[in-house]
Design a protein around this motif. Structure first.
Motif, PDB file in Angstrom:
ATOM      1  N   ALA A   1      44.054 -10.020   6.615  1.00 25.57           N
ATOM      2  CA  ALA A   1      44.773 -11.057   7.370  1.00 25.57           C
ATOM      3  C   ALA A   1      44.252 -12.426   6.930  1.00 25.57           C
ATOM      4  O   ALA A   1      43.327 -12.968   7.535  1.00 25.57           O
TER       5      ALA A   1
ATOM      6  N   HIS B   1      45.508 -15.396   7.208  1.00 21.20           N
ATOM      7  CA  HIS B   1      46.218 -16.491   7.865  1.00 21.20           C
ATOM      8  C   HIS B   1      45.354 -17.758   7.863  1.00 21.20           C
ATOM      9  O   HIS B   1      44.126 -17.688   8.036  1.00 21.20           O
TER      10      HIS B   1
ATOM     11  N   GLU C   1      47.388 -19.661  14.752  1.00 18.05           N
ATOM     12  CA  GLU C   1      47.367 -18.369  15.441  1.00 18.05           C
ATOM     13  C   GLU C   1      46.604 -18.503  16.754  1.00 18.05           C
ATOM     14  O   GLU C   1      45.460 -18.955  16.769  1.00 18.05           O
TER      15      GLU C   1
ATOM     16  N   GLY D   1      46.547 -13.017  17.381  1.00 21.26           N
ATOM     17  CA  GLY D   1      46.399 -12.147  16.223  1.00 21.26           C
ATOM     18  C   GLY D   1      46.698 -10.704  16.574  1.00 21.26           C
ATOM     19  O   GLY D   1      45.873  -9.814  16.391  1.00 21.26           O
TER      20      GLY D   1
ATOM     21  N   LEU E   1      46.025  -7.814  14.168  1.00 23.15           N
ATOM     22  CA  LEU E   1      44.660  -7.304  14.062  1.00 23.15           C
ATOM     23  C   LEU E   1      44.442  -6.156  15.041  1.00 23.15           C
ATOM     24  O   LEU E   1      43.831  -5.133  14.690  1.00 23.15           O
TER      25      LEU E   1
ATOM     26  N   ALA F   1      39.590 -10.475   7.937  1.00 19.25           N
ATOM     27  CA  ALA F   1      40.443 -11.576   8.385  1.00 19.25           C
ATOM     28  C   ALA F   1      39.758 -12.907   8.156  1.00 19.25           C
ATOM     29  O   ALA F   1      38.525 -12.993   8.112  1.00 19.25           O
TER      30      ALA F   1
ATOM     31  N   PHE G   1      41.105 -15.150  15.683  1.00 19.67           N
ATOM     32  CA  PHE G   1      40.841 -13.869  15.032  1.00 19.67           C
ATOM     33  C   PHE G   1      39.425 -13.385  15.332  1.00 19.67           C
ATOM     34  O   PHE G   1      39.196 -12.194  15.570  1.00 19.67           O
TER      35      PHE G   1
ATOM     36  N   THR H   1      35.027 -10.858   8.416  1.00 17.22           N
ATOM     37  CA  THR H   1      35.722 -12.140   8.268  1.00 17.22           C
ATOM     38  C   THR H   1      35.280 -12.838   6.978  1.00 17.22           C
ATOM     39  O   THR H   1      34.235 -12.529   6.409  1.00 17.22           O
TER      40      THR H   1
ATOM     41  N   ASN I   1      37.934 -19.369   6.103  1.00 13.16           N
ATOM     42  CA  ASN I   1      39.363 -19.658   6.058  1.00 13.16           C
ATOM     43  C   ASN I   1      39.735 -20.440   4.800  1.00 13.16           C
ATOM     44  O   ASN I   1      39.098 -21.440   4.456  1.00 13.16           O
TER      45      ASN I   1
END
Length: 392
Positions: free
Chosen positions: A267, A269, A273, A276, A279, A291, A297, A309, A312
């Motif tokens: 994921a 993204h 969001e 999520g 997820l 993610a 998230f 994770t 980002n």
């Protein structure tokens, strides 16, 4: 229940409304859902369409909304005929059926806020106009802490956090599809999301994929979602394009099987969001999750305990984490087990009970829902406010 977004196009809010309605119907409650929908759109018996919607760009996505005097009359008739104990309005400040219903109703009103957008100029500008209507809401729900903060920042007051729901068993019991299963030499990664919508993160995955392929040459990526496949392929190198299978839009059943079959759910993204839900669906199906570290998230993944994770929009970090998991079956199995346990708190049996508790609180000793005495004045207030805004 009132949904502001058209049932013509699938989306998270529409699925939330549909699943919550069907859960309550299965429990014996009488439920009617009002939502935009083009004429001829197949709708469940419990959904009443208000007519066609128009696409509007908002919060990095495109929403199909219905607004205007014709829709307002249809909303008013639905409320007048309904004899409802409670009206549950999703995204009540969205200029569509939801805002029109808030104007048109008197009596027990519950509102669910789905959006996470702490810098919404639209909400800030519209609050003075909407404030009298917002005072009609008896119970406020936010689907996440991020959505709750959006409410408290822009609209005042507070909201109880009740997450989105998932039919956990449907994903946990989904049959595995051999064509989507990976092997040690050729593991599979799943991506779900609209491929034309940059915030869903396909461009980030596209940048990371060559790095992943260097360490795991046989990796396959299964992309499920609507959009322009040819344009997506053009953004990939020939080697990366050959590793990707674009499945298009998939049914709920196929989505569950896809998540149950792959070695890793990704994921990537990039923002916008508030929860999520995918997820939670992936965890329910037993897929290990990787993610982006969006706050929403991270909360769904229990601070990273139920899923991995990466930073980002950092394609290199995404590739590092993906390679680590793809090369370590034991780590993936542990992550999948913790995710599967975490998913139980999002099951509709848990979530719907919390929503029903809000209904019971706001309806205790209250009269049934009725049409507002002066809904037209609210329409006039909106149009005057918009005109004044334009003049300034």
């Amino acid at each position: 229940m009132v949904c502001p977004y058209s049932f013509d196009v699938p989306g998270g809010v529409q699925f939330h409304v549909r699943d919550l309605a069907e859960h309550f119907i299965a429990e014996g409650h009488e439920v009617s859902v009002l939502a935009p929908a083009d004429e001829g759109t197949p709708l469940p018996d419990y959904v009443q369409g208000t007519g066609g919607a128009i696409p509007v760009r908002y919060n990095g996505s495109v929403a199909r909304l219905a607004f205007g005097p014709v829709t307002a009359r249809r909303v008013g008739r639905w409320i007048e005929r309904g004899n409802f104990d409670v009206v549950h309005i999703h995204e009540p400040v969205t200029p569509s059926t939801s805002l029109l219903a808030l104007w048109a109703v008197e009596g027990p009103v519950v509102a669910t806020f789905h959006t996470s957008n702490l810098r919404s100029r639209a909400m800030q500008a519209s609050y003075p106009v909407l404030r009298p209507s917002l005072e009609k809401i008896n119970g406020r729900i936010a689907v996440s802490e991020d959505a709750r903060r959006t409410v408290t920042t822009h609209l005042g007051g507070d909201a109880v956090v009740i997450p989105n729901g998932v039919y956990v068993a449907r994903f946990a019991e989904a049959p595995v599809r051999p064509e989507w299963q990976g092997t040690p030499e050729a593991p599979t990664i799943a991506f779900l999301g609209r491929i034309d919508e940059p915030r869903k993160g396909l461009p980030v995955l596209s940048r990371a994929l060559p790095l992943i392929q260097r360490a795991v040459p046989g990796v396959r990526v299964l992309v499920a979602g609507h959009g322009d496949v040819d344009a997506a392929r053009e953004r990939l190198s020939p080697e990366s394009a050959a590793a990707c299978t674009f499945l298009g839009g998939v049914s709920d059943a196929d989505k569950a099987s896809l998540l149950a079959s792959v070695d890793l759910y990704l994921a990537p993204h990039t923002g916008g969001e508030s929860f999520g839900i995918v997820l939670a669906e992936a965890m329910s199906a037993g897929a290990p999750v990787l993610a982006s570290d969006l706050p929403a998230f991270v909360r769904v993944l229990d601070g990273g305990a139920a899923g991995a994770t990466f930073r980002n929009e950092d394609a290199e970090d995404l590739a590092r984490q993906a390679v680590r998991l793809l090369q370590d079956p034991a780590a993936r199995a542990d992550l999948a087990a913790r995710g599967r346990k975490r998913a139980d708190i999002f099951d509709w049996s848990v979530v719907a009970a919390q929503v029903m508790a809000v209904y019971e609180t706001v309806t205790a000793g209250a009269p049934v829902v009725r049409p507002a005495s002066e809904p037209a004045s609210m329409w006039s207030r909106w149009t005057r406010g918009r005109g004044a805004e334009g003049a300034s």
